[in-house]
Structure formats: C-alpha cells, structure tokens
Design an enzyme around this catalytic site. Sequence first.
Site, mmCIF file in Angstrom:
data_model
loop_
_atom_site.group_PDB
_atom_site.id
_atom_site.type_symbol
_atom_site.label_atom_id
_atom_site.label_comp_id
_atom_site.label_asym_id
_atom_site.label_seq_id
_atom_site.Cartn_x
_atom_site.Cartn_y
_atom_site.Cartn_z
ATOM 1 N N GLU A 1 -2.515 -3.578 -5.499
ATOM 2 C CA GLU A 1 -3.891 -3.758 -4.985
ATOM 3 C C GLU A 1 -4.816 -2.594 -5.341
ATOM 4 O O GLU A 1 -5.493 -2.042 -4.470
ATOM 5 C CB GLU A 1 -3.858 -3.965 -3.460
ATOM 6 C CG GLU A 1 -3.156 -5.233 -3.048
ATOM 7 C CD GLU A 1 -3.325 -5.610 -1.570
ATOM 8 O OE1 GLU A 1 -3.788 -4.773 -0.783
ATOM 9 O OE2 GLU A 1 -2.997 -6.759 -1.224
ATOM 10 N N GLU B 1 2.115 -11.509 -2.637
ATOM 11 C CA GLU B 1 1.914 -11.360 -1.190
ATOM 12 C C GLU B 1 1.192 -12.606 -0.716
ATOM 13 O O GLU B 1 0.065 -12.877 -1.165
ATOM 14 C CB GLU B 1 1.078 -10.119 -0.852
ATOM 15 C CG GLU B 1 1.819 -8.818 -1.032
ATOM 16 C CD GLU B 1 1.038 -7.606 -0.530
ATOM 17 O OE1 GLU B 1 0.291 -7.725 0.459
ATOM 18 O OE2 GLU B 1 1.179 -6.539 -1.161
ATOM 19 N N ASN C 1 0.828 -1.205 0.000
ATOM 20 C CA ASN C 1 0.000 0.000 0.000
ATOM 21 C C ASN C 1 0.865 1.259 0.000
ATOM 22 O O ASN C 1 0.467 2.299 -0.535
ATOM 23 C CB ASN C 1 -0.909 0.002 1.234
ATOM 24 C CG ASN C 1 -1.882 -1.164 1.225
ATOM 25 O OD1 ASN C 1 -2.137 -1.770 0.190
ATOM 26 N ND2 ASN C 1 -2.433 -1.493 2.380
ATOM 27 N N GLN D 1 5.435 -10.453 5.379
ATOM 28 C CA GLN D 1 6.641 -9.842 4.878
ATOM 29 C C GLN D 1 7.833 -10.518 5.541
ATOM 30 O O GLN D 1 7.641 -11.322 6.454
ATOM 31 C CB GLN D 1 6.598 -8.354 5.158
ATOM 32 C CG GLN D 1 5.410 -7.669 4.461
ATOM 33 C CD GLN D 1 5.371 -6.156 4.631
ATOM 34 O OE1 GLN D 1 6.252 -5.529 5.168
ATOM 35 N NE2 GLN D 1 4.272 -5.549 4.147
#
Length: 508
Positions: free
Chosen positions: A176, A295, A75, A351
Amino acid sequence: MAGVQKARAVIDRDFVISRIDSRIYGGFIEHMGRCVYGGIYQPQHSESDEAGFRRDVAGMVSELDVSVIRYPGGNFVSGFRWEDSVGPQVNRPTRMDLAWKSLETNEVGLDEFAKWASQVGSQVMMAVNLGTRGVEEAAHLLEYCNMAGESSFSKLRNAHGREQPYSFKLWCLGNEMDGPWQICNTSAAEYGLLAREAGKVMKRLDPTIELVACGSSSLNLPTYPDWDATVMEYCYDIADYLSVHMYLDNKEDDLEAYLAKSLIMDEYIDSIVAACDFVKAKKRSSKRMYLSFDEWNVVPSTWKGNDAESWTVGPALCEGSHTTADMIVFGSMLISLLKHSDRIRIACIAQLVNVFGVIMTDSDGRVWKQSIYYPFLHASRFGRGLALPVQMQAPSYVTNEKREAPLIEAVSVFDDDSGVLTVFAVNRSLSEELEMNLELRGFDALIGHESIVVQHENPSAYNKADAPDTIVPRNGFVPLVNDNRLSTRLLPLSWNVWRFKPAGGNRK
Ligand code: AHR
C-alpha cells in the site's frame, strides 16, 4: 398475499470464466494487533505446541485449506527489519513498530512462521519492505529464504537450523505505498521505479519467483486509478501481478446499500484490469497482467474503532464480530472474486485471526469461528475447478448510490474431474424468500447431491465466545433435478451452496 418473487438462471458447461487458481483461497497474517501474539501464537495456552503455537487455532486454519498466506504485513512490513526476526529468540530485539504503535518482540519470526505455515498446509507469500528499506534488504531477504549454497545469508539460514531453502514463490514488492498512512508513502512514479529495480534484482537472484507490485489500496484515494497505470508503466515487464485491496463496510448505516456493495468491488476490479490493459496496449505487450487481491474482507459491523493502549505487545486492533449482514456481503465478495477469476489469480482474506478475523480468540483462551468462516470454507472446499457464470434474471432494487442490485448474486464451479457442479449464491434481500429456477445446459444428466444454507433472520446476529453456534451451516433442501432443470428457494439473507453430481455416479 403476494407470491414469492422468482428468479431465472442458466449455467452452460461451455461458458467458462476460467480455471480457478487455488491461490484465490489465500489468507493474510500480519504482525498486527492480536493476529500473531494472542492469536496463532500463545505459549502459555493449554492448547499450544512446544513452539508456542495454538493447535486449536491452527486446526481451524487448516480446515479452511488456505492455499497461500501473505506475511508479515501489511503496513507492518514498511518498517520491518527482517534480520531482527531470525536467529536465537533470546537475542532478538524488541522494536517499536511504527505502523501500529505496538511493541514487536520478534518472538515469532520468519523461521517460526514458515514452519507454522507449512504445518497448516499453506505456502508463504512473503512481502519485502520498500518503505524504510529498499533493494539491498529485499535481495538479502530473498537470499536468506530461497538460496542454497555458500553465500552469507544462505549460510545464516543454515546456521539457524534450516538447511533447505524455503523457495517461497510469491513476493510482494512492499505494501500500500499509495496510502498516506503508510510508512514512507510515496508517489506512483517513485514507487514504480523502486519496485522495478527491486524486482529486477530479485528475479536476477531467483528467476523462479513471481512478483506482486502495489496497486491502489483504496478507490477513495485521489491517486486511484492513475496510480495503477503509472506503476504498471514502470513494472509491467518485471511484475506478474498488481495488488488490489478492499474492505467493505456499512459506515453509512444503510443496510440495503451495504448489502449491495460487492457491486463496487466488481467495478473496482474492472477498472484496475482496464488500467493494466491500457498499459499493455501502450507497451504493445503480449503479456497479460493478473491481479493479486491480497487483502479483502468486510469490516465487522460491530467494530467501533480501536482504543487499545499504544506500545504494548499484541494490543486488540480491528476486532469485531461479523454479523449475518457482514456474512452476506462477504459471500458476495467471494462470488465477485470467482466471477473475475480470469484475471484474479491470488486473493487473501484479511486477516485470518482476530484482526477483522475469520477466527477469533479471547483473553479467556477461547476460540470460535465468525459467520464469515463458513462461506470461505465452502468456497475453498467445493470451489476448485472451472468457474462458470450463472446467467441470472432476478428481481432487483436500486440503492441510494443508484446502483441496481439484483437480489441474488451467484456463481458456479464445475469440477471437471468428478463431474460435480457446485452453485454458490446469496440472497441479499432482508425480507424476501426467493424462488430460483435453474437450467443446467450442456452437462450430462445431473442429480441433487447436497445443499447447505447459512442464514439468520436477524441481520445483526453474530457468533461470540459463549454463543459460537449462532450462525452456522445447516443442511438445506436438496432440489429434485428433472431433465437438468430444477427449482430451489433462497431464504432472506442467506448464503447457499447446492451441489449436483452425475446421475451415473461421480467420475472420480
Ligand atoms: O489488514 C489491516 C491493514 O489494512 C493492513 O496492514 C494494510 O495493508 C491495510 O490498510
């Protein structure tokens, strides 16, 4: 007393899913939470190098042999001004990062990260901002990173001390963009058009790059899976991959259903592949679209939400401990990726550090490995070669969502250089030890070589700073192979690795 439940499995040397792309063992580092600041980078730490990066953390990342690292978001990228992150550090502005309501000092920028990534042995998978910015900035960033010569951004990189272009091969066209949480969330058609035009210009600048278009970021969004088909309508020719994201969790507090959730991942992958192939057929194209699962992870069961203060540097976001159950779900996700390696070329655990991190650090300067570190380590170390399906007949259970979940998930990898066959399997049963009878067809004579188990009887156990070895691998029982048949056991809630080598010695 009831006997041990049994499973029967066959692996055939000739039934190959695909040669595994090493980029399936990728990671993700975002300027989010304590992934960068307080994670990989902590200048005051005794373990830090002259550039401020922690050697102990880097060592753990290197050990995982992470092929590619996606950067800088996430993001975060949808508000990122790349120019802020280059040049002399003293001149870099501190910005308000609107994605995570944090302060971004830009102390770690593109050039520092690129250097660090190369030190840990990883390629950079760079993302461009298609949120607040667009085609022009994407082109400028690519020029800065990949172009040699006299152009202004190439010269700027030179002036910043890096003469050789980085030649980053993989580029994400935003992140995204279907998510309402995303800065500049948009419709599939608007995104598709923007991504196509950005991609067109980028490939004009550097035809050697590969591009990842944003696919659906969650199957819970109402736009899934139309989003994927529409984006593909626009980007089929320009993109090389469509992205897929998935974080599995136990928010229903139903352990049995949670342990079976990789089945949802299997269905998700199949449907995104179907959307891509639908567009392929519509376009009468001969090109095959591949997926970038850039992800993926399990949300730690201990995570209860964020309560960090906004507008601070490196606030603790999405931090929790991965339990035994989380490790089993993680292992079955890894198996799902390998089972679909004919279409998944890239995958990134999200992550690497602190943010749902595989590696954790704390404010006392300690570092430790989460339970999920180990399945990734084993797959990355032993899972290179040809993916072969494990044809399984195993006992199963039906979840509350009416999915039939086999108690064992498995896949195997044949290293055709050395002749070593590795089998990865999880037992998702909470209580049952299972016996697996395995037949290896079409191989030269194999013998047992190694067996590794990661297991804990408590599904809620986890590693922590003062008990980092609660869940660790240990040697298992090496099965006796007779005429390429063997029998082995899987403890409840266990991740298992068995390795078989040619009876006449490794080929290489
Ligand atoms: O990994 C954390 C966040 O999850 C990423 O920034 C975003 O892409 C996803 O929603």
